[in-house]
Scaffold this active site. Structure first.
Site, mmCIF file in Angstrom:
data_model
loop_
_atom_site.group_PDB
_atom_site.id
_atom_site.type_symbol
_atom_site.label_atom_id
_atom_site.label_comp_id
_atom_site.label_asym_id
_atom_site.label_seq_id
_atom_site.Cartn_x
_atom_site.Cartn_y
_atom_site.Cartn_z
ATOM 1 N N ARG A 41 -46.685 -39.753 1.578
ATOM 2 C CA ARG A 41 -46.669 -39.558 -0.101
ATOM 3 C C ARG A 41 -47.790 -39.499 -0.926
ATOM 4 O O ARG A 41 -46.650 -38.990 -1.933
ATOM 5 C CB ARG A 41 -45.122 -40.296 -0.062
ATOM 6 C CG ARG A 41 -44.417 -40.159 -1.354
ATOM 7 C CD ARG A 41 -43.859 -40.608 -1.820
ATOM 8 N NE ARG A 41 -42.578 -40.359 -2.579
ATOM 9 C CZ ARG A 41 -42.679 -40.981 -4.224
ATOM 10 N NH1 ARG A 41 -43.358 -42.204 -4.665
ATOM 11 N NH2 ARG A 41 -41.602 -40.511 -4.599
ATOM 12 N N ILE A 67 -41.805 -36.271 -8.951
ATOM 13 C CA ILE A 67 -40.995 -36.557 -6.972
ATOM 14 C C ILE A 67 -39.874 -37.529 -7.136
ATOM 15 O O ILE A 67 -40.504 -37.999 -7.791
ATOM 16 C CB ILE A 67 -43.150 -36.867 -6.367
ATOM 17 C CG1 ILE A 67 -42.738 -37.277 -5.104
ATOM 18 C CG2 ILE A 67 -43.562 -37.912 -6.784
ATOM 19 C CD1 ILE A 67 -43.459 -37.228 -3.987
ATOM 20 N N SER A 68 -39.383 -36.927 -6.501
ATOM 21 C CA SER A 68 -38.259 -38.119 -6.688
ATOM 22 C C SER A 68 -38.501 -38.880 -5.784
ATOM 23 O O SER A 68 -39.243 -39.703 -5.356
ATOM 24 C CB SER A 68 -37.135 -37.387 -5.588
ATOM 25 O OG SER A 68 -36.358 -35.722 -6.039
ATOM 26 N N GLN A 69 -37.396 -40.103 -5.796
ATOM 27 C CA GLN A 69 -37.589 -42.183 -5.895
ATOM 28 C C GLN A 69 -37.112 -41.578 -4.251
ATOM 29 O O GLN A 69 -36.328 -40.950 -3.402
ATOM 30 C CB GLN A 69 -36.790 -42.243 -7.096
ATOM 31 C CG GLN A 69 -36.936 -44.004 -6.537
ATOM 32 C CD GLN A 69 -35.639 -44.725 -7.017
ATOM 33 O OE1 GLN A 69 -35.166 -43.917 -8.294
ATOM 34 N NE2 GLN A 69 -35.389 -45.527 -6.678
ATOM 35 N N PRO A 70 -38.328 -42.087 -3.502
ATOM 36 C CA PRO A 70 -38.025 -42.532 -2.108
ATOM 37 C C PRO A 70 -35.816 -42.675 -1.378
ATOM 38 O O PRO A 70 -35.797 -42.189 -0.821
ATOM 39 C CB PRO A 70 -38.690 -43.505 -1.762
ATOM 40 C CG PRO A 70 -39.909 -42.895 -2.555
ATOM 41 C CD PRO A 70 -39.580 -42.793 -3.993
#
Ligand code: SAH
Length: 218
Positions: A41, A67-70
């Site tokens: 990431r 970038i989206s949260q994991p």
């Protein structure tokens, strides 16, 4: 964007910890956890921010997007029940991190982004870091009829409703995962296409996504 592809013990260790954290937060699918454990990431971050890459947080990636949260990526991916060879349509390419997770799980991914800068950037970055997908530029709220039907469809932006046109692009037995609500918050919804005309809907947890902008959305 990081161009030096260094994945040292430090990043690998941080990734392991992230996987443990996601497990504690309720992600149970072993394959999804393994994929999170594999995709670097930090490659989506400028080197200055590498320390942020393995925290369970969303992060700005330029062009006004994040970038989206994991956790969110893992949650949506789990709901898709990806099988090797699944043909998946992703609406909202963004950074391409979610795309890599899907590819890592063996999916054949068609991904569409409406922001030209992001589309151009991600289309270059993904092959560079070892992930192949089909990239499209345009309004994904209408799906991509030309390549339909899909085994799975994932929408990574918040929609006011489930666009009917997307349901038509699902195979029988196919699954759509989409956050639906207003601009403040959305409920995760999954729709299973049971037969030609029958669909089953499930309403799940609450999230906050950037809005899906397009003809069949807001
Ligand atoms: N999945 C991404 C996060 C994407 S954020 C990741 O892992 O990083 C949502 C993205 O959806 C944004 O890049 C936004 O530009 C895009 N988007 C919004 N409406 C869209 C539409 N109608 N068609 C295609 N992309 C759209």
């Amino acid at each position: 964007m990081a161009h030096k592809l260094v994945d040292s013990y430090r990043e690998k260790g941080a990734r392991k910890k992230l996987v443990q954290l996601l497990q504690e937060r309720g992600i149970a699918d072993e394959n999804v956890l393994k994929a999170i454990g594999k995709v670097p990431r930090h490659y989506f971050f400028d080197e200055t921010f590498w320390k942020q890459a393995y925290k369970d947080i969303a992060f700005p990636i330029g062009d006004g997007q994040t970038i989206s949260q994991p956790y969110t990526v893992a949650y949506q991916t789990e709901l898709l029940h990806i099988k090797i060879g699944d043909k998946v349509l992703e609406i909202g390419t963004g950074s391409g991190y979610q795309t890599c997770i899907l590819v890592e799980l063996g999916a054949q991914v068609y991904t569409i982004e409406r922001q030209e800068n992001l589309y151009n950037r991600t289309k270059q970055v993904l092959p560079h870091i070892g992930y192949q997908a089909e990239f499209f530029f345009g309004d994904g709220s209408k799906g991509i009829a030309k390549h339909a039907p899909y085994d799975k469809i994932i929408v990574t932006a918040g929609a006011p409703l489930v666009p009917e046109i997307l349901l038509k692009q699902l195979k029988i037995g196919g699954i759509l995962v989409i956050p639906v609500g207003d601009e403040e918050s959305q409920k995760m919804i999954t729709v299973l296409r049971v037969s030609e005309n029958d669909f089953e809907r499930f309403v799940l947890d609450t999230f906050r996504f950037v809005p899906l902008v397009g003809e069949k959305a807001w």
